[in-house]
Design a protein around this motif. Structure first.
Motif, PDB file in Angstrom:
ATOM      1  N   SER A 245       4.286 -15.108 -12.835  1.00 24.52           N
ATOM      2  CA  SER A 245       3.074 -14.441 -12.402  1.00 24.52           C
ATOM      3  C   SER A 245       3.004 -14.670 -10.798  1.00 24.52           C
ATOM      4  CB  SER A 245       1.790 -14.514 -12.921  1.00 24.52           C
ATOM      5  OG  SER A 245       0.684 -13.732 -12.435  1.00 24.52           O
TER       6      SER A 245
ATOM      7  N   GLY B 262      10.993  -2.553 -18.291  1.00 26.73           N
ATOM      8  CA  GLY B 262       9.703  -2.307 -18.365  1.00 26.73           C
ATOM      9  C   GLY B 262       9.059  -3.212 -19.114  1.00 26.73           C
ATOM     10  N   LEU B 263       9.389  -4.303 -19.373  1.00 23.58           N
ATOM     11  CA  LEU B 263       8.813  -5.680 -20.393  1.00 23.58           C
ATOM     12  C   LEU B 263       7.526  -6.115 -19.779  1.00 23.58           C
ATOM     13  CD1 LEU B 263      12.091  -7.253 -21.488  1.00 23.58           C
ATOM     14  CD2 LEU B 263      10.557  -5.519 -23.031  1.00 23.58           C
ATOM     15  N   SER B 264       6.646  -6.453 -20.577  1.00 19.52           N
ATOM     16  CA  SER B 264       5.459  -7.107 -19.920  1.00 19.52           C
ATOM     17  C   SER B 264       5.862  -8.474 -19.585  1.00 19.52           C
ATOM     18  CB  SER B 264       4.411  -7.355 -21.176  1.00 19.52           C
ATOM     19  OG  SER B 264       4.907  -8.254 -22.081  1.00 19.52           O
ATOM     20  N   LEU B 265       4.895  -9.343 -18.911  1.00 18.75           N
ATOM     21  CA  LEU B 265       5.099 -10.644 -18.111  1.00 18.75           C
ATOM     22  C   LEU B 265       5.233 -11.521 -19.318  1.00 18.75           C
ATOM     23  CD1 LEU B 265       5.693 -11.851 -15.682  1.00 18.75           C
ATOM     24  CD2 LEU B 265       3.100 -12.050 -15.576  1.00 18.75           C
ATOM     25  N   ARG B 266       4.352 -11.295 -20.460  1.00 20.60           N
ATOM     26  CA  ARG B 266       4.340 -12.239 -21.708  1.00 20.60           C
ATOM     27  C   ARG B 266       5.721 -11.945 -22.340  1.00 20.60           C
ATOM     28  NH1 ARG B 266       0.122 -15.921 -22.282  1.00 20.60           N
ATOM     29  NH2 ARG B 266      -1.268 -15.243 -20.773  1.00 20.60           N
ATOM     30  N   ALA B 267       6.396 -11.016 -22.298  1.00 13.56           N
ATOM     31  CA  ALA B 267       7.505 -10.873 -23.327  1.00 13.56           C
ATOM     32  C   ALA B 267       8.566 -11.493 -22.532  1.00 13.56           C
ATOM     33  CB  ALA B 267       7.898  -9.297 -23.680  1.00 13.56           C
TER      34      ALA B 267
ATOM     35  N   ARG C 120      11.690  -6.664 -15.625  1.00 11.01           N
ATOM     36  CA  ARG C 120      10.395  -6.017 -15.250  1.00 11.01           C
ATOM     37  C   ARG C 120      10.635  -4.670 -14.836  1.00 11.01           C
ATOM     38  NH1 ARG C 120       4.904  -7.263 -16.090  1.00 11.01           N
ATOM     39  NH2 ARG C 120       3.757  -6.659 -14.264  1.00 11.01           N
TER      40      ARG C 120
ATOM     41  N   HIS D 169       4.316 -18.265 -18.249  1.00  9.65           N
ATOM     42  CA  HIS D 169       3.773 -16.858 -17.544  1.00  9.65           C
ATOM     43  C   HIS D 169       3.120 -17.115 -16.096  1.00  9.65           C
ATOM     44  CE1 HIS D 169       0.053 -18.507 -19.397  1.00  9.65           C
ATOM     45  NE2 HIS D 169      -0.435 -17.685 -18.523  1.00  9.65           N
TER      46      HIS D 169
END
Length: 79
Positions: free
Chosen positions: A40, A22-27, A18, A36
């Motif tokens: 989250s 800097g990846l998205s939560l879905r990735a 994260r 997810h």
């Protein structure tokens, strides 16, 4: 579907993916093979006052909270 808490190594992995990558939560969910929703909730419930997620603090608090909990009333000695 089983409901299991994140292990300490998963918390560190979540933090690294994260913040450093800097990846998205879905990735991240795809890489970690976790829901997810689980990740989250982990981030929202355990963010510090300054908005950062610190995996060591979270794990320590989780373990400490478990140790300090009183036994269920059905296991307490009745007086």
């Amino acid at each position: 579907m089983s409901c299991t808490q994140l292990r300490v190594n998963e918390r560190h992995q979540l933090h690294a993916l994260r913040n450093s990558k800097g990846l998205s939560l879905r990735a991240i969910t795809l890489l970690m093979a976790r829901s997810h929703t689980t990740l989250s909730r982990e981030l929202h419930r355990n963010a510090q006052d300054i908005g950062t997620y610190l995996p060591d603090t979270v794990h320590f608090n989780m373990k400490g909270g478990r140790l300090l909990k009183l036994p269920s009333s059905r296991y307490r000695q009745q007086f």
